[in-house]
Design an enzyme around this catalytic site. Structure first.
Site, short mmCIF file in Angstrom:
data_model
loop_
_atom_site.label_atom_id
_atom_site.label_comp_id
_atom_site.label_asym_id
_atom_site.label_seq_id
_atom_site.Cartn_x
_atom_site.Cartn_y
_atom_site.Cartn_z
N CYS A 13 3.21 4.21 1.95
CA CYS A 13 4.31 4.17 2.93
C CYS A 13 4.84 2.75 3.12
O CYS A 13 4.14 1.90 3.68
CB CYS A 13 3.79 4.75 4.25
SG CYS A 13 4.85 4.50 5.66
N CYS A 16 5.10 1.52 6.70
CA CYS A 16 3.76 1.21 7.20
C CYS A 16 3.35 -0.21 6.82
O CYS A 16 2.73 -0.93 7.62
CB CYS A 16 2.73 2.19 6.62
SG CYS A 16 3.00 3.91 7.11
#
Length: 94
Positions: A13, A16
């Site tokens: 991600c 993230c």
């Protein structure tokens, strides 16, 4: 105030990764030294109960808790550093 942040994310991600960098920088500030960050990979089956408990539907998600592990705030998405600081100050310092 002492507290805990559960950081739900995944290796693949990109938002993230951005939030991790921002969070690492912010957590080094004196105001937030008493807050523990616990990283939880959503792809790890051992974390599925936590994902369900805190209704994590997108990543990154930060679950902010006080020292009694009571939920005090939830942040979804990679947010700018100044916004994160404001939310943490409001959540942990009133």
């Amino acid at each position: 105030m002492k507290g805990k942040i559960l950081k739900f994310s995944a290796d693949w991600c990109n938002p993230c990764k951005v939030l991790k960098s921002t969070l690492d920088e912010v957590m080094n500030m004196e105001d937030f030294k008493n807050i523990e960050v616990i990283e939880l990979d959503i792809d790890d089956p051992n974390n599925s109960n936590q994902c369900i408990k805190y209704q994590v539907r997108s990543i990154p998600t930060l679950v902010l808790m006080d020292e009694n592990e009571t939920l005090i705030n939830k942040i979804m998405g990679a947010i700018p550093k100044n916004n994160l600081i404001d939310i943490l100050k409001q959540s942990y310092h009133g």
